[in-house]
Design an enzyme around this catalytic site. Structure first.
Site, PDB file in Angstrom:
ATOM      1  N   GLU B 265      28.958  36.584  40.122  1.00 42.35           N
ATOM      2  CA  GLU B 265      29.893  37.691  39.904  1.00 42.35           C
ATOM      3  C   GLU B 265      29.499  38.262  38.553  1.00 42.35           C
ATOM      4  O   GLU B 265      29.594  37.574  37.537  1.00 42.35           O
ATOM      5  CB  GLU B 265      31.325  37.141  39.935  1.00 42.35           C
ATOM      6  CG  GLU B 265      32.382  38.210  40.022  1.00 42.35           C
ATOM      7  CD  GLU B 265      33.007  38.464  38.681  1.00 42.35           C
ATOM      8  OE1 GLU B 265      32.481  39.316  37.933  1.00 42.35           O
ATOM      9  OE2 GLU B 265      34.015  37.803  38.383  1.00 42.35           O
ATOM     10  N   CYS B 302      36.725  40.997  34.128  1.00 44.89           N
ATOM     11  CA  CYS B 302      35.787  41.552  35.114  1.00 44.89           C
ATOM     12  C   CYS B 302      36.386  42.786  35.759  1.00 44.89           C
ATOM     13  O   CYS B 302      35.673  43.644  36.266  1.00 44.89           O
ATOM     14  CB  CYS B 302      35.512  40.547  36.231  1.00 44.89           C
ATOM     15  SG  CYS B 302      35.430  38.851  35.704  1.00 44.89           S
TER      16      CYS B 302
END
Lengths: 525, 525
Positions: B265, B302
């Protein structure tokens, strides 16, 4: 039979302009008309553009419309009738009954995926309703469904001109998932490819779908195949074929600015483990049945049993003798292509040349070209472990028996194996403990474990796994046969606090598709 | 607080011998004791050997035993008490309340996976019973379940020292799937890592599991990280961090003789689309709320909203003015590490230096070291599309507003975006048609779509997708948050005609685990 040698790009039929291929009847080495010229980069781009333009519409077709499209493809394939059987037999050298059975399997597969699409479990709907009063933080309304990845490129296989080719398992599962498909036709059966491609093209039109839902291209894997896999609009690919071919295209898929899933089903030698009690009680019978499996389709199956691993001794000798007799009685069979025949001959020669494998028996020699002569060899476990030449796949009806000094050595050989599509145990009740000890190793090595059967013959159903650890496939998390293959071409999307009017049908509050959703951690009944 | 600076290899505590790292309190730039020396190749191999030896036993633990293990880890983390909070605050510069909340989330996540393990849906049991009388061919008994992939390497993230680190989502989902885990600890919070690692180590012992189920290693990503990912006994890896770091390790995972799934990720700028009617009715309110999301955790999420895309005009100006005021009022916040602070400063400078982005406002400057000063910039759509510098992620509280001339240009910008973790629509009822037109593009671009919320704050639940197309992640088919994350570490195995005595419990005929199996195409209720 009206074959034009054209590619099918959307609803157009387009004559390629790159070096042409022509199919060869492997039983006679005659060239078959017409010639199929390969596609250019511009034609690759046109097919990708059409697929991309079709994607947003096609992926949101209703479950019913998509299921009917798959069924219409099956209907259109059946409409071709004898022409398809005749051409596929001529291009593959396979017997007529086998091709007829394969057509049934191909159409059955499309209809099974239609059923899977309608059931809708593949949408994996999960709903966590809003909890506005939760402390210390409220929870939003969260809804997940799966959507299609995008246009998919399918590489047909040589050994199943129908079931693993233009309208085969990869195409059926990608279309079921909502992905437009571009098939890179296999050069060994372009006429069969054109006939089936035109059936899909007709189904697209009948179902009033965007033309880019399907295209069929000819050309070399290195040129057209790499160009397709490298196009930014392509989001996944399925491949069945050789390890070298699969890995080359896999690398192209991973080297893109945006890497994509590349599902390659590549090589497997499908070891068989006859356990001691079974060998003792029915070694001769087993040896004969084993050769029956080895000879199916001239051994040109991904699941052909290329390796037998057992403990040395009188019981194994009985198996070997019976298998040897059956091999000697084996008639020659036409192989799929001159190239496959040459590779087979060279593979068998590498066994003989290794100096470590002894020939037990060879089958009958054929008269015509490209005749597969069955072969059976034996080697000691230590020689097997020490020689890479003995560990590779020989595509065709040749198998190697590995004699182990004892159970410990047998386990050592099992642990040394590369990833496989299948492993098979032949066992009697008295072998239960031995089987139980071996099972964890076998689970780590293969996608399918059989007891007292033979690996050839792959059922198309929900529970099938035609997959396995590398190098059997490039991605052990999936299967290329059976309904679970649809998951290869999907990804989850979560919708947070969308108004119901904006939500896709699968996750609307009133559940119009009547799916069994996972709601707040509990499965709806 | 009893920190030793040791790695945890199985049940051993081992002092590394490679160049040590020490945590830095980013609020003061003070070094924190002790030093954590990195592991050697021999220690990497020892951890992998232990994990491999534990694998066959751990993957076959009962659902109940495995669930209790996850719950025991949560209990053991809570037992650490204030020491954990104190150390994590010192190492991360994050406020105490945030770390307390994150501990709750971490333990809640472990307990949620325990529930998922017990429910057993992840086994995806499919049974196609034998049909011995079927024509023309009988059907074998075919049963599918999922098994764990093998030992998994987890790379902790800097920005969630608990929830995305040693006992975070990757570890919890891999352990839930039945995979032993080796964590490569993040250098920014080694003390927090040691405390949590010892909690897991204690849980392994309490639950009488093989010691190799968990190890914790220190060292550089390039050395220890690459060595772990390259070890043949490791079968998958999870990573949260930078794009360059993620891609380097991803390449190592793909370059192995046996490539493995590598779930990275990596980067996302989480665009927000305020639609016209919403801008008109509540532009000022929205501008303020947007900055609230932008400032959360100093923008070190994120899912931080790094991009606002809207049609130019008076309504957007109202949003910009209110956001600018809120930015000016934003207090400085300590960033996680000096390195992250430097990268942030350089990212903001690249906006300013581009000559294409105008500064709207900056937040207050802080006094101490590593203080994040909020920033807001604006650029035209054409300048944004023409400048790569404006399209990259700036990790921290700075955002860019992209002004589009009209809806067509807005769609063009949306289509130009790379893959994202999230996209957000701000809309009123009158925006419904515009939202409907944009939705297909958004679905292709992101793993999660929000309406009238802000992307920061990721619920851990069944429906969450924390994932998305490349480069948001290396594999869009999955999520790294929520219970569906378990599927990353599983593969299907099919059992054909096995005697019931040899079958695993999940697929035994009498269904001892009481699973809702798919039997002969129908779901059991």
């Amino acid at each position: 039979m009206n074959l034009t040698g054209e590619m099918l790009i959307g609803q157009q039929a387009v004559k390629g302009s790159r070096s042409p291929v022509q199919a060869i009847n492997p039983a006679t080495n005659e060239l078959l008309e017409p010639a199929y010229a390969g596609g250019t980069q511009a034609e690759v781009e046109r097919a990708c553009e059409l697929a991309w333009n079709a994607f947003d519409v096609y992926r949101e077709t209703s479950l019913e419309d998509r299921a009917r499209f798959l069924e219409t493809i099956a209907d259109e394939i059946e409409v071709i009738g004898e022409d398809l059987i005749e051409r596929a037999v001529a291009e593959s050298g396979l017997p007529k009954a086998r091709i007829q059975g394969e057509r049934g399997r191909t159409c059955g597969q499309l209809r099974l995926f239609a059923k899977t699409v309608r059931a809708g479990e593949w949408l994996d709907v999960r709903i966590d309703p809003a909890m506005p009063d939760r402390q210390p933080m409220p929870r939003s309304d969260l809804r997940q469904r799966h959507i299609a990845l995008g246009p998919v490129v399918v590489f047909g296989a040589s050994n199943f001109p129908l079931a693993f080719s233009v309208a085969g398992g990869d195409t059926a599962s990608a279309l079921a998932a909502g992905c437009p498909v571009i098939v890179k036709a296999h050069a060994a059966h372009p006429g069969t490819g054109e006939l089936v491609g035109r059936a899909i093209q007709a189904a697209v039109k009948k179902c009033a779908l965007p033309e880019g839902v399907f295209s069929l291209m000819f050309g070399s894997g290195r040129e057209v195949g790499t160009a397709l896999v490298s196009d930014s609009r392509v989001k996944a690919a399925g491949f069945t074929g050789s390890r070298s071919g699969g890995l080359a295209l896999w690398k192209a898929a991973q080297s893109r600015p945006e890497p994509i899933p590349f599902y390659a089903e590549m090589s497997s030698i499908n070891p068989v483990f006859p356990l001691p009690a079974a060998l003792k009680s029915r070694g001769a019978e087993m040896g004969k049945a084993f050769v029956g499996s080895l000879n199916m389709g001239a051994g040109q199956f991904c699941t052909n049993p290329g390796l037998v691993i057992a403990v040395k001794g009188a019981e194994l000798n009985t198996f070997i003798e019976a298998a040897g007799e059956a091999v000697k009685a084996s008639g020659a069979q036409t192989m799929l292509t001159p190239g496959i025949f040459e590779a087979y001959e060279s593979g068998v020669k590498s066994f003989a040349d290794s100096g470590k494998a002894q020939e037990i028996a060879r089958g009958q020699k054929g008269d015509g070209p490209n005749q597969c002569q069955t072969g059976l060899f034996v080697a000691s476990a230590q020689d097997f472990l020490g020689n890479e030449a003995l560990q590779g796949e020989v595509f065709g009806s040749t198998s190697l028996i590995v004699e182990c000094a004892n159970t410990a050595e047998l386990t050592q050989v099992a642990e040394h194996l590369e990833g496989q599509l299948t492993v098979t145990l032949q066992m009697d009740d008295a072998d239960l403990e031995a089987a139980r000890e071996l099972l964890p190793t076998l689970e780590r090595k293969a996608g399918r474990i059989l007891v007292n059967g033979w690996p050839t013959g792959v059922e198309v159903c929900d529970a099938m796994v035609h997959g396995g650890p590398f190098p059997a496939t490039s991605d052990s998390r999936t299967t290329s046969v059976g309904t679970a293959a649809i998951f290869r071409f999907l990804r989850p999307v979560c919708y947070q606090d969308l108004p119901d009017a904006l939500l896709p049908a699968a996750i609307k509050q009133e559940n119009p598709l009547k799916l069994r959703r996972l709601v707040d951690g509990a499965r709806e009944s």
